[in-house]
Design an enzyme around this catalytic site. Sequence first.
Site, PDB file in Angstrom:
ATOM      1  N   THR A 135       0.822  -1.206   0.000  1.00 14.48           N
ATOM      2  CA  THR A 135       0.000   0.000   0.000  1.00 14.48           C
ATOM      3  C   THR A 135       0.855   1.254   0.000  1.00 14.48           C
ATOM      4  O   THR A 135       1.998   1.239   0.468  1.00 14.48           O
ATOM      5  CB  THR A 135      -0.913   0.015   1.248  1.00 14.48           C
ATOM      6  N   ASP A 136       0.288   2.354  -0.492  1.00 16.32           N
ATOM      7  CA  ASP A 136       0.999   3.641  -0.428  1.00 16.32           C
ATOM      8  C   ASP A 136       1.035   4.207   0.991  1.00 16.32           C
ATOM      9  O   ASP A 136       1.795   5.140   1.271  1.00 16.32           O
ATOM     10  CB  ASP A 136       0.392   4.659  -1.390  1.00 16.32           C
ATOM     11  N   GLU A 137       0.267   3.631   1.895  1.00 16.95           N
ATOM     12  CA  GLU A 137       0.215   4.156   3.257  1.00 16.95           C
ATOM     13  C   GLU A 137       1.534   3.959   4.007  1.00 16.95           C
ATOM     14  O   GLU A 137       1.772   4.605   5.031  1.00 16.95           O
ATOM     15  CB  GLU A 137      -0.951   3.533   4.029  1.00 16.95           C
TER      16      GLU A 137
ATOM     17  N   TYR B  36      -1.725  -0.466  10.973  1.00 21.11           N
ATOM     18  CA  TYR B  36      -1.855  -1.123   9.672  1.00 21.11           C
ATOM     19  C   TYR B  36      -0.679  -0.810   8.768  1.00 21.11           C
ATOM     20  O   TYR B  36      -0.006  -1.710   8.256  1.00 21.11           O
ATOM     21  CB  TYR B  36      -3.159  -0.702   8.991  1.00 21.11           C
TER      22      TYR B  36
ATOM     23  N   LYS C  11       2.395  -3.252   7.270  1.00 22.54           N
ATOM     24  CA  LYS C  11       2.656  -3.439   5.843  1.00 22.54           C
ATOM     25  C   LYS C  11       4.076  -2.990   5.487  1.00 22.54           C
ATOM     26  O   LYS C  11       4.739  -3.616   4.646  1.00 22.54           O
ATOM     27  CB  LYS C  11       1.632  -2.679   5.014  1.00 22.54           C
TER      28      LYS C  11
END
Length: 358
Positions: free
Chosen positions: A130-132, A155, A159
Amino acid sequence: MKLLVTGGAGFIGSAVVRLAVARGYEVVNLDALTYAACLENVAEAAESPNYAFEQADIRDRAALDRIFATHKPDAVMHLAAESHVDRSIDGPGDFIETNITGTYQMLEAARSYWTQAGKPESFRFHHISTDEVFGSLGAEGQFTEDTPYDPRSPYSASKAASDHLVRAWAETYGLPVVLTNCSNNYGPYHFPEKLIPVVILNALAGKELPIYGDGSNIRDWLYVEDHADALLTVLEKGKLGRSYNIGGENERTNLELVQTLCGILDRLRPKTPSSNGEGVGHNAPSYADQITFVTDRPGHDARYAIDPTRMREELGWRPSVTVEEGLEKTVQWYLDNEDWWRALQDRKGVGTRLGVKA
């Protein structure tokens, strides 16, 4: 080519399974069938002789070894993950176990299988992230593949850790890997706890449409079927050890996004005017009347935006739909598939505000 897809009964994973089977791949869908999984998501693919399903937990090394030995995949597409930020605030342990420990077990099982097979050059371990993991942007700039990691939630931290493990297994053991980091996905089969399905279903039910803070948080929105196409493109053409950021090139504030959804619903499923004649013509009621601003969630990132140059220039890929086109398709899908989403509304946490314990 035979693919082992983890999390293939989830939102993004099922889109990959459906597209891969349609394109003639053999697909083994490995899923633990936790709360957000639904085998209905892959019902059309399951009719194909090229499809197989294995219910297993990615933390279960013995099960993974059996699955690798039985099916002998040519590539792994690792999508299985806990992915809801609000749930990670309330219960971070599940995210550590699945996203970090589970990825470790997948890497080790894949490495063992690859080694025993003679380390074929054609094997791939494709890790989907994810870009998060990059944190939060200001008003300017975009995430590139070289942006330093700066995760802000349990989260995104889990990741980020899984991304680092994948790179470490490539460097230390030579495991042939590719990585992708995507922007916010939306589209058919989106589990009804994320923003877009929440807005659609709350609007239809006459409930409030909750927007965190003042609605100014910005996300880059990627239609899930475009994402599945991009993932298969990276699997087929991506360079070993390389990471690719996949964006929708569709930045919108959360408020703009919800207002767009309301406008689409106003056209496709107009609200009924009142019995006294009010709400007719230009004064017709709108779903936007249900918008409500609620207390922001802890650590809410201000803006995500992806620079898609590498995907475009190296692999020739771009998204095929604008966010307006994709949202129209998404709303219509939810209107046409009430049986699917009604069956999920009794699952734990659906319809309840999460992520407020911090």
